[in-house]
Design a protein around this motif. Structure first.
Motif, PDB file in Angstrom:
ATOM      1  N   LEU A   5     -44.625 -38.337  -6.819  1.00 44.79           N
ATOM      2  CA  LEU A   5     -45.007 -36.633  -7.481  1.00 44.79           C
ATOM      3  C   LEU A   5     -45.532 -35.830  -7.726  1.00 44.79           C
ATOM      4  O   LEU A   5     -45.619 -34.651  -7.771  1.00 44.79           O
ATOM      5  CB  LEU A   5     -43.701 -36.641  -8.566  1.00 44.79           C
ATOM      6  CG  LEU A   5     -42.398 -37.275  -8.000  1.00 44.79           C
ATOM      7  CD1 LEU A   5     -41.202 -37.071  -8.949  1.00 44.79           C
ATOM      8  CD2 LEU A   5     -41.414 -36.323  -6.719  1.00 44.79           C
ATOM      9  N   GLU A  34     -40.402 -32.651 -10.170  1.00 50.99           N
ATOM     10  CA  GLU A  34     -41.329 -33.269 -10.806  1.00 50.99           C
ATOM     11  C   GLU A  34     -41.341 -32.776 -12.528  1.00 50.99           C
ATOM     12  O   GLU A  34     -41.608 -33.648 -13.610  1.00 50.99           O
ATOM     13  CB  GLU A  34     -42.980 -32.838 -10.297  1.00 50.99           C
ATOM     14  CG  GLU A  34     -43.924 -33.381 -11.435  1.00 50.99           C
ATOM     15  CD  GLU A  34     -45.676 -33.474 -11.124  1.00 50.99           C
ATOM     16  OE1 GLU A  34     -46.326 -33.967 -11.139  1.00 50.99           O
ATOM     17  OE2 GLU A  34     -45.375 -32.809 -10.680  1.00 50.99           O
ATOM     18  N   ASN A  67     -41.169 -39.909  -0.849  1.00 48.23           N
ATOM     19  CA  ASN A  67     -39.886 -39.822  -2.102  1.00 48.23           C
ATOM     20  C   ASN A  67     -38.768 -39.707  -2.282  1.00 48.23           C
ATOM     21  O   ASN A  67     -37.987 -40.001  -3.170  1.00 48.23           O
ATOM     22  CB  ASN A  67     -40.452 -38.210  -2.649  1.00 48.23           C
ATOM     23  CG  ASN A  67     -41.681 -37.592  -2.417  1.00 48.23           C
ATOM     24  OD1 ASN A  67     -42.117 -37.920  -3.727  1.00 48.23           O
ATOM     25  ND2 ASN A  67     -42.675 -37.006  -2.292  1.00 48.23           N
ATOM     26  N   PHE A  70     -42.056 -43.552 -10.614  1.00 54.19           N
ATOM     27  CA  PHE A  70     -42.586 -42.595 -10.001  1.00 54.19           C
ATOM     28  C   PHE A  70     -43.982 -42.346 -10.388  1.00 54.19           C
ATOM     29  O   PHE A  70     -43.480 -41.704 -11.588  1.00 54.19           O
ATOM     30  CB  PHE A  70     -41.447 -40.694  -9.749  1.00 54.19           C
ATOM     31  CG  PHE A  70     -40.719 -40.433  -9.209  1.00 54.19           C
ATOM     32  CD1 PHE A  70     -40.565 -40.078  -7.860  1.00 54.19           C
ATOM     33  CD2 PHE A  70     -39.112 -41.654  -9.832  1.00 54.19           C
ATOM     34  CE1 PHE A  70     -39.103 -40.621  -7.023  1.00 54.19           C
ATOM     35  CE2 PHE A  70     -37.787 -41.368  -9.578  1.00 54.19           C
ATOM     36  CZ  PHE A  70     -37.689 -40.664  -8.003  1.00 54.19           C
ATOM     37  N   ILE A  88     -41.280 -30.417  -4.810  1.00 50.09           N
ATOM     38  CA  ILE A  88     -41.285 -31.132  -5.433  1.00 50.09           C
ATOM     39  C   ILE A  88     -41.817 -30.525  -7.102  1.00 50.09           C
ATOM     40  O   ILE A  88     -41.657 -31.577  -7.885  1.00 50.09           O
ATOM     41  CB  ILE A  88     -42.423 -31.876  -4.384  1.00 50.09           C
ATOM     42  CG1 ILE A  88     -41.656 -32.359  -3.230  1.00 50.09           C
ATOM     43  CG2 ILE A  88     -42.612 -32.998  -5.793  1.00 50.09           C
ATOM     44  CD1 ILE A  88     -40.512 -33.784  -3.168  1.00 50.09           C
ATOM     45  N   GLY A 128     -41.784 -42.449  -5.177  1.00 49.58           N
ATOM     46  CA  GLY A 128     -42.572 -41.710  -4.713  1.00 49.58           C
ATOM     47  C   GLY A 128     -43.965 -40.910  -5.209  1.00 49.58           C
ATOM     48  O   GLY A 128     -43.646 -41.380  -7.062  1.00 49.58           O
TER      49      GLY A 128
END
Length: 736
Positions: free
Chosen positions: A416, A445, A409, A728, A441, A414
């Protein structure tokens, strides 16, 4: 010592709390942070959705077409506004408009249009509350239409509803309402954040009624949000749909947690201590052993707060809890290593003693030293291998997993949507670290989803802005042309005003000359009229004297007629006497001849007198007639002279008025000249202002061109921002 838990349940919990007694301040901070964060999240979310409705209401107020004038155009315009508001405020499953009789005029859910509630609406209390002009956040309440419409952003969905109500006021009375429907499970999702839950096995954040204001039928301690233990997807233990078993019966809900579940301790039937103390004190924090019993009669700890959402008449409470066992389940790496080292060291001491006992006295000191050294080396290697295998290696493996997860990430591309699996970690600091990384996270997000949504909104708004800017630029250019034409027209008018000013100046001089001449002529005419008036008075006097003379003459004529009449009578008598004398003379004969002659002459004279008298009488009659006509003529003359005198007086008055009017004309001309001078001054000011306006319009055109360029630049930045966010992987179902 173990209070209501008893020895069997209380001892292991007491030991866990005892081992982790240094965590108390951290646990307090955790629950304080969770409660305050969720409370502020609810308030900001509520304010955000009020602002969406306020913006929609403002846009509706600026519509150029009225519903009464053109219902079709109004409906099309409102449809666009409601659709745009629904896209911005995705948690609304429906936005609808009510009239004063609670009939649905418009809705984003077409089947709802035309429904008439009257006083039977499930949200009628909220409408009544808004009669005073106040906004109202009403609910939660059960509305089958919410379930029929379907979910907006929440995964879990039922008929429980929150309703935003903004009254439309007219002359102090509610003339309708703008409403936004939110499935109540949205607030459950806001406070739960399941994937980033701090205590995944037990922790639960839930809302309950603290002090009912509008919804007085809801008792304090009644659930107002969905519990995560209601959802069958929660795999840790029993759930409320199937029933949670306790020693005092089964706790369950038939349809949904809201309004069905009372947070009471099944052992006592009273509100469980966390909820009761929160309602009583407004806030409650308890994180130490032995905790307090919840509605499942399980030992829990946590933080309780009370709060009031914007424009909600009720005071709500929120509990952020975790099972005491899970919160203090952690066993520190330090404790694990210590617990692993103690048996190894004890075994080393025992084996060393046994070995020394066995070989001492049987071997030379050199051999004994070598044996003991070899034993220590081998046993040291065993300890090192055991500590590595059972102690450091699992920690390193867990740290490696965490490191790999963070690295993926951290590179900016990354996923998420992924989370660290709690089951892969032991109950130590690495699991705590994984738990908080998951929470971070999850928050990231959520932020990225908001950023993505905001970027999308900015991009769409930017497209609209670009179109509007281009349109505005064209309109401004056309306006600039019109203003330029207007300014040219103003300048021509200014020239005309200048000419008019000069003409008025010349006219003022001419009028003054004419006024002077007219004044002189009026003065002469007035003096002549006055002289004529005097003459008319003299004539009137003379005519009056003449009238008197004629009257006297007519009286004299009348007297002459009387005298003539007497003469005529005398003549008749003389004639009769003459006749009698002639008769008497004839009777006496000869002696009467002379007397007869005299009588004849007398008769002749009498006849002549009679004739003369008749002629004089005729002449007097004619004179009288002429005198009478002269008198009538003089009467008419007198009347004419009187009228002439009146006309002379009127002429004199008119001339006097004409003189005054000339002064008034002069005053009017002076006022006109003054007005023209003021107009000229205003014209000069307008000329200056028009020049400034023209300059400002040119500046506006330049600014609009700059705005268009800036808009294009912002659009490019937004595209780049979306590209960054799209690197992401996100859980789109979480977007709200």
């Amino acid at each position: 010592m173990f209070d209501w838990l008893g020895f069997k349940k209380g001892l292991p919990l007491w030991w866990s709390c005892r081992l982790n007694r240094g965590m108390k301040e951290d646990v307090e901070d955790i629950f304080e942070s969770i409660a305050n964060t969720r409370m502020e999240l609810l308030k900001s979310w509520t304010n955000e959705y009020w602002s969406h409705l306020d913006r929609l209401l403002e846009q509706m107020g600026s519509l150029e077409v009225e519903r009464s004038e053109s219902p079709e155009l109004w409906s099309a315009a409102v449809d666009k506004l409601f659709a745009a508001a629904g896209n911005r405020a995705s948690d609304f499953s429906e936005i609808f408009l009510l009239d004063e009789e609670a009939a649905v005029l418009f809705s984003t859910y077409a089947s709802h249009i035309g429904v008439r509630y009257g006083g039977r609406a499930p949200f009628s209390k909220g409408l009544e509350y808004s009669n005073s002009g106040s906004k109202c956040l009403f609910g939660p309440f059960a509305d089958p239409l919410t379930e029929q419409i379907g979910p907006s952003t929440s995964a879990f969905h039922d008929k429980m509803t929150l309703l935003y109500i903004i009254p439309l006021m007219k002359e102090g009375k509610r003339a309708g309402a703008l409403c936004g429907r939110v499935p109540n499970d949205v607030i459950g999702d806001l406070i739960q954040r399941e994937s980033g839950h701090v205590y995944p096995d037990s922790g639960d954040n839930y809302i309950f009624m603290a002090r009912p204001g509008l919804n007085s039928q809801i008792a304090p301690g009644t659930a107002l949000s969905r519990s995560r233990f209601e959802d069958r997807t929660f795999t840790f233990g029993e759930n409320l749909k199937d029933g949670v078993t306790t020693d005092w019966g089964t706790v369950s809900v038939k349809e949904h947690t809201e309004l069905e579940l009372m947070f009471t301790d099944p052992a006592t039937g009273m509100l469980h201590p966390g909820v009761a103390n929160t309602i009583a004190n407004g806030s409650n924090l308890f994180v130490t052993f032995p905790g307090y019993s919840d509605y499942r009669h399980i030992s829990v700890i946590g933080k309780g707060v009370t709060f009031q959402l914007p424009h909600c008449p009720d005071v709500w409470g929120m509990m952020c809890e975790g099972d005491l066992e899970e919160v203090y389940r952690i066993r520190s790496i330090r404790w694990k290593l210590t617990r692993l080292q103690l048996p190894l060291l004890g075994g080393f001491a025992v084996l060393s003693a046994v070995l020394v006992y066995l070989i001492m006295g049987q071997m030379s000191p050199l051999v004994v030293a070598c044996v003991i050294g070899a034993f220590n080396l081998l046993y040291g290697l065993l300890i090192a291998w055991t500590l590595h295998k059972k102690g450091s290696q699992p920690v390193v493996d867990n740290l490696h997993k965490i490191n790999q997860f963070i690295r993926i990430n951290a590179e900016g591309k990354g996923d998420l949507t992924q989370r660290l699996e709690h089951g892969q970690f032991m109950h130590d600091e690495t699991k705590e670290l994984a738990m908080w990384i998951n929470n971070m996270i999850d928050s990231l997000e959520g932020i990225m989803l908001q950023v993505k949504q905001a970027a999308s909104d900015v991009l769409s708004s930017q497209h609209v802005l670009t179109v509007s800017t281009v349109s505005t630029e064209g309109s401004t250019e056309r306006m600039s042309g019109k203003i330029h034409d207007m300014i040219r027209s103003i300048r021509r008018q200014l020239k005309d005003i200048d000419v008019a000013k000069d003409v008025v100046g010349d006219m003022q001089g001419t009028l003054r000359v004419l006024e002077d001449k007219a004044s002189e002529q009026i003065a002469v005419a007035q003096s002549e009229v006055e002289r004529i008036g005097d003459k008319m008075k003299q004539i009137s006097t003379k005519v009056a004297d003449t009238n008197k003379t004629i009257l006297t003459f007519m009286e004299t004529t009348q007297k002459i007629k009387n005298v003539l009449q007497v003469i005529e009578e005398i003549s008749s008598q003389t004639n009769l006497l003459s006749l009698n004398a002639s008769i008497e003379a004839a009777r006496v004969g000869e002696h009467g001849k002379g007397f007869a002659v005299v009588a004849g002459e007398i008769r002749k004279l009498a006849d002549l007198t009679r004739k003369s008298t008749e002629e004089i009488n005729d002449t007097v009659q004619l004179i009288y007639k002429n005198a009478k006509e002269a008198f009538q003529s003089m009467e008419e003359g007198t009347q004419v002279v009187t009228e002439g005198t009146q006309l002379v007086a009127a002429a004199s008055e008119i001339l006097s008025g004409a003189s005054a009017e000339e002064s008034l004309k002069t005053q009017v001309v002076d006022e006109v000249v003054g007005l023209m001078e003021k107009i000229a001054e205003v014209s000069m000011e307008n000329r200056k202002i028009s020049t400034e306006v023209e300059g400002k319009v040119q500046e506006l055109l330049t600014d609009i061109v700059n705005v268009r360029h800036t808009s294009s630049h912002v659009e490019a930045i937004t595209d780049f921002l979306q590209q960054l966010v799209n690197q992401f992987r996100l859980t789109e179902t979480r977007r709200r």
